[in-house]
Design a protein around this motif. Structure first.
Motif, PDB file in Angstrom:
ATOM      1  N   ASP A  16      10.125  31.001  64.365  1.00  0.00           N
ATOM      2  CA  ASP A  16       9.450  30.888  62.984  1.00  0.00           C
ATOM      3  C   ASP A  16      10.697  30.234  61.930  1.00  0.00           C
ATOM      4  OD1 ASP A  16       8.055  32.705  63.390  1.00  0.00           O
ATOM      5  OD2 ASP A  16       9.622  35.088  63.758  1.00  0.00           O
ATOM      6  N   PHE A  17      11.584  30.211  61.960  1.00  0.00           N
ATOM      7  CA  PHE A  17      11.787  29.552  61.225  1.00  0.00           C
ATOM      8  C   PHE A  17      11.875  27.686  60.329  1.00  0.00           C
ATOM      9  CE2 PHE A  17      15.242  26.383  59.662  1.00  0.00           C
ATOM     10  CZ  PHE A  17      15.508  26.775  58.178  1.00  0.00           C
ATOM     11  N   LYS A  19       8.408  26.469  61.490  1.00  0.00           N
ATOM     12  CA  LYS A  19       7.444  26.270  60.806  1.00  0.00           C
ATOM     13  C   LYS A  19       7.458  26.438  59.652  1.00  0.00           C
ATOM     14  CE  LYS A  19       2.872  28.915  61.894  1.00  0.00           C
ATOM     15  NZ  LYS A  19       2.420  30.302  61.724  1.00  0.00           N
ATOM     16  N   GLU A  20       8.515  27.933  59.055  1.00  0.00           N
ATOM     17  CA  GLU A  20       8.367  27.885  57.843  1.00  0.00           C
ATOM     18  C   GLU A  20       8.772  26.381  56.710  1.00  0.00           C
ATOM     19  OE1 GLU A  20      11.094  30.000  54.802  1.00  0.00           O
ATOM     20  OE2 GLU A  20      10.850  31.352  56.690  1.00  0.00           O
ATOM     21  N   MET A  21      10.049  26.427  57.699  1.00  0.00           N
ATOM     22  CA  MET A  21      10.655  24.809  57.637  1.00  0.00           C
ATOM     23  C   MET A  21       9.397  23.766  56.970  1.00  0.00           C
ATOM     24  SD  MET A  21      12.740  25.461  55.299  1.00  0.00           S
ATOM     25  CE  MET A  21      12.649  27.342  55.013  1.00  0.00           C
ATOM     26  N   GLU A  32       6.335  23.542  56.986  1.00  0.00           N
ATOM     27  CA  GLU A  32       4.915  23.899  56.247  1.00  0.00           C
ATOM     28  C   GLU A  32       5.641  23.924  54.759  1.00  0.00           C
ATOM     29  OE1 GLU A  32       3.831  28.125  56.357  1.00  0.00           O
ATOM     30  OE2 GLU A  32       2.797  27.328  58.348  1.00  0.00           O
ATOM     31  N   THR A  33       6.817  23.735  54.350  1.00  0.00           N
ATOM     32  CA  THR A  33       7.394  23.737  52.985  1.00  0.00           C
ATOM     33  C   THR A  33       7.391  22.349  52.962  1.00  0.00           C
ATOM     34  OG1 THR A  33       8.737  25.683  53.172  1.00  0.00           O
ATOM     35  CG2 THR A  33       9.232  23.653  51.806  1.00  0.00           C
ATOM     36  N   LYS A  50      21.058  30.096  55.230  1.00  0.00           N
ATOM     37  CA  LYS A  50      20.225  30.765  55.412  1.00  0.00           C
ATOM     38  C   LYS A  50      20.165  32.928  55.009  1.00  0.00           C
ATOM     39  CE  LYS A  50      18.844  28.916  59.556  1.00  0.00           C
ATOM     40  NZ  LYS A  50      18.117  29.309  61.462  1.00  0.00           N
ATOM     41  N   PRO A  51      18.784  33.152  54.265  1.00  0.00           N
ATOM     42  CA  PRO A  51      17.661  32.374  54.241  1.00  0.00           C
ATOM     43  C   PRO A  51      17.922  31.535  53.049  1.00  0.00           C
ATOM     44  CG  PRO A  51      17.693  34.678  53.030  1.00  0.00           C
ATOM     45  CD  PRO A  51      18.808  34.695  53.807  1.00  0.00           C
ATOM     46  N   SER A  74      15.417  29.458  50.682  1.00  0.00           N
ATOM     47  CA  SER A  74      14.291  29.198  49.627  1.00  0.00           C
ATOM     48  C   SER A  74      14.052  27.748  49.801  1.00  0.00           C
ATOM     49  CB  SER A  74      14.682  29.474  48.259  1.00  0.00           C
ATOM     50  OG  SER A  74      15.102  28.972  47.331  1.00  0.00           O
ATOM     51  N   PRO A  75      12.216  27.764  49.876  1.00  0.00           N
ATOM     52  CA  PRO A  75      11.868  26.435  49.279  1.00  0.00           C
ATOM     53  C   PRO A  75      12.336  25.364  48.344  1.00  0.00           C
ATOM     54  CG  PRO A  75      10.661  27.654  50.033  1.00  0.00           C
ATOM     55  CD  PRO A  75      11.214  28.896  49.542  1.00  0.00           C
TER      56      PRO A  75
END
Length: 120
Positions: free
Chosen positions: A12-13, A15-17, A19-20, A105-106, A108-109
């Motif tokens: 999940d991390f 994928k999120e990173m 995309e950012t 973590k977490p 932020s973008p």
């Protein structure tokens, strides 16, 4: 376009990173298997590595230390990312591995992009 390799065992991390970074104009590459880190770094030749510290297999400390010893990878900037190793004693170990930045973590973008721009 700067190529950034994200090494973390949390899908999940990744994928999120990824995309950012893509939305911010970078070329993100992801790797969830720390055992393949050296092969992938040699193959992909990233400009920067975002490296989780606590992973199954090799730790981020081990990977960063090995990368800093190899002539073909020692120039690659590394930013550590951790949710575990936040105490001051780990900061000393990070500096021994040549790491100048560590995000908690977490992430932020905005914090992520700021750290990347400061490092590159």
């Amino acid at each position: 376009m700067k190529r950034i390799l994200i090494i973390d065992d949390d899908q999940d991390f990744l994928k999120e990173m990824g995309e950012t970074l893509k939305l911010s104009g970078y070329d993100p590459l992801t790797l969830s298997n720390s055992e393949l880190a050296f092969i992938k770094v040699m193959e992909l030749k990233p400009d920067l590595i975002l490296l989780d510290l606590k992973m199954e297999g090799m730790s981020g400390f081990q990977i960063a230390n090995e990368l800093s010893l190899l002539p073909e990878t020692k120039h690659i900037q590394v930013i550590f990312i951790t949710g575990v190793y936040t105490e001051q004693m780990y900061r000393t170990i990070m500096s021994l591995c040549g790491i100048k930045q560590c995000l908690t973590k977490p992430v932020s973008p905005l914090e992520l992009i700021s750290a990347i721009e400061k490092t590159m």
